[in-house]
Design a protein around this motif. Structure first.
Motif, PDB file in Angstrom:
ATOM      1  N   GLY A   1       3.225   1.852   2.873  1.00  0.00           N
ATOM      2  CA  GLY A   1       4.325   2.164   1.966  1.00  0.00           C
ATOM      3  C   GLY A   1       5.022   3.479   2.261  1.00  0.00           C
ATOM      4  O   GLY A   1       6.234   3.502   2.522  1.00  0.00           O
TER       5      GLY A   1
ATOM      6  N   LEU B   1      -2.530  -2.657   1.246  1.00  0.00           N
ATOM      7  CA  LEU B   1      -1.327  -1.879   0.970  1.00  0.00           C
ATOM      8  C   LEU B   1      -1.698  -0.401   0.918  1.00  0.00           C
ATOM      9  O   LEU B   1      -2.608  -0.004   0.182  1.00  0.00           O
ATOM     10  CB  LEU B   1      -0.733  -2.323  -0.373  1.00  0.00           C
ATOM     11  CG  LEU B   1       0.464  -1.547  -0.909  1.00  0.00           C
ATOM     12  CD1 LEU B   1       1.686  -1.710  -0.009  1.00  0.00           C
ATOM     13  CD2 LEU B   1       0.806  -2.000  -2.337  1.00  0.00           C
TER      14      LEU B   1
ATOM     15  N   GLU C   1       5.021   1.509  -4.085  1.00  0.00           N
ATOM     16  CA  GLU C   1       3.872   0.675  -3.756  1.00  0.00           C
ATOM     17  C   GLU C   1       3.483  -0.250  -4.903  1.00  0.00           C
ATOM     18  O   GLU C   1       3.043  -1.377  -4.668  1.00  0.00           O
ATOM     19  CB  GLU C   1       2.683   1.549  -3.331  1.00  0.00           C
ATOM     20  CG  GLU C   1       2.867   2.182  -1.962  1.00  0.00           C
ATOM     21  CD  GLU C   1       3.812   3.383  -1.969  1.00  0.00           C
ATOM     22  OE1 GLU C   1       4.504   3.586  -0.953  1.00  0.00           O
ATOM     23  OE2 GLU C   1       3.862   4.107  -2.985  1.00  0.00           O
TER      24      GLU C   1
END
Length: 424
Positions: A69, A5, A12
């Motif tokens: 993100g 990520l 996030e």
């Protein structure tokens, strides 16, 4: 699946929290992350601006999916570079990310595809922009063309205010983002946020929310990145969602494919629901922040399955299911925001927050074992309830449990929906 990520904000943290709940997940890594994300993922010290380093890490750790993100890495082509290295990515190409990276690009697409939006002019010359403002009169909207962290938009109620906004763009207040300016007609109605997961061909409706952009209660003061949000947005009825898909989202998907830039990722339509119907204010190419936080609280399905399907072009087989409960998030910001926020103040009491309230970290850091503020928007205090009124009460109970004298929040997040519920 091993997942990386990219990002470090409240959005996030909410994505990490939801991804961590997936039975399909093996390992979750995050870069650069924050102290909240660290509770859900292994933080890795990657320079996300170094695309080769991100690709090398992804190969070394056998990453099955990279979830990007924030918008800035997408606009500079991180997804393209990862795909070129054979790595699966959830997020649009650089060419498709122009939908957020250039407001003028999006307005021109709307004009070509007859997508309902505000009338506009595009300018690279301050004198021409100022002349257009004087001709159109106020109220009027002035936007820096490029990415300005949610702060490049001025809703000017007077011609003088609009001229100041034009001057600020061309004077370099927003850096390269202000080298071109879009001036738009002022739309009246109720704003809403509408999300779709996209795979280049299919757009899957993915929830509604309403954001509170202005810093002060009653929607007063300067625009911010968002002081709170709730979901679902009552104004987005099934009929309004159907119209938005038909009149706005589907022509956009076709238009981007025609340009050779099919859109894959999250398409976030900022809408004004006018007397004539939905009109596009702007597109973003990532989950909203703080809208993502309330969407993740309501999503029933496995987020990782859905993002994987989007990355693989398989969304036509998918659906997204939502809890009936409303969700609401309150942004706690550092004093000084949206100007220069005070950094470094200690935050405590997060362990006293009532059960069921989730705290998503947006701008925090750890210093000498203590949690401290490290940005403008610092915490997202998020709760659910049978109604928006109930979710609001629970979220503010969470806010009141936190000890942070150097922070502030709006006390009226969700007020439109609460008024609707009182009248119902």
């Amino acid at each position: 699946m091993n997942v990386l990520l990219i990002g470090s904000g409240g959005r996030e943290h909410a994505l990490a929290w939801k991804l961590a709940a997936s039975p399909m997940l093996t390992r979750l890594y995050a870069a650069p992350g924050n102290p909240g994300i660290a509770k859900e993922a292994e933080i890795v010290p990657l320079d996300i601006g170094d695309h080769a380093a991100v690709a090398a890490f992804s190969k070394d750790k056998a990453i099955d999916l990279v979830v990007v993100g924030p918008e800035a890495p997408l606009v500079v082509g991180l997804a393209d570079d990862l795909r070129a290295a054979g790595i699966r990515v959830f997020g649009p190409s650089q060419a498709a990310a122009r939908l957020e990276g250039s407001k003028g690009f999006t307005k021109d697409l709307c004009a070509r595809k007859n997508i309902p939006t505000a009338a506009y002019g595009r300018f690279t010359d301050a004198a021409q922009a100022a002349a257009y403002v004087r001709k159109q009169g106020a109220p009027i909207v002035v936007k820096a063309d490029g990415l300005a962290a949610g702060k490049g938009v001025t809703v000017a109620m007077t011609v003088e205010e609009a001229l100041e906004a034009v001057a600020a763009c061309f004077d370099g207040s927003f850096g390269a983002a202000g080298a071109e300016v879009v001036v738009e007609e002022f739309l009246t109605g109720e704003e809403a946020s509408f999300f779709c997961l996209c795979d280049g061909v299919t757009a899957l409706p993915f929830g509604t929310a309403q954001d509170h952009k202005r810093v002060g209660e009653g929607d007063t003061g300067p625009n911010t990145g968002g002081m709170g949000a709730y979901s679902p947005a009552p104004v987005m009825t099934p009929e309004m969602i159907e119209r938005t898909m038909r009149e706005i989202v589907e022509p956009t998907m076709r238009g981007m494919a025609e340009l050779g830039a099919p859109f894959s990722g999250v398409l976030f339509a900022g809408l004004m629901i006018t007397a004539e119907g939905p009109k596009l204010i702007e597109y973003n190419v990532r989950f909203g922040d703080p809208e993502c936080q309330v969407l993740m609280m309501r999503l029933k399905d496995d987020l990782l399955v859905l993002l994987s399907a989007a990355a693989d072009g398989q969304l036509s087989h998918m659906s997204a299911r939502w809890r009936d409960d409303a969700a609401l998030t309150v942004v706690m910001a550092a004093n000084g925001y949206p100007g220069m926020p005070e950094r470094g103040s200690a935050i405590s009491g997060l362990d006293r927050v009532p059960e069921g309230v989730e705290i998503f970290h947006a701008g925090t850091a750890e210093k000498d074992g203590k949690l401290v503020a490290n940005g403008g928007r610092v915490l997202n205090v998020t709760a659910t309830g049978k109604t928006v009124t109930e979710a609001q009460a629970r979220a503010y109970a969470g806010v009141d449990a936190i000890d942070w004298p150097q922070g502030f929040c709006r006390r009226d997040i969700g007020f439109r929906a609460v008024e609707r519920e009182k009248g119902a």
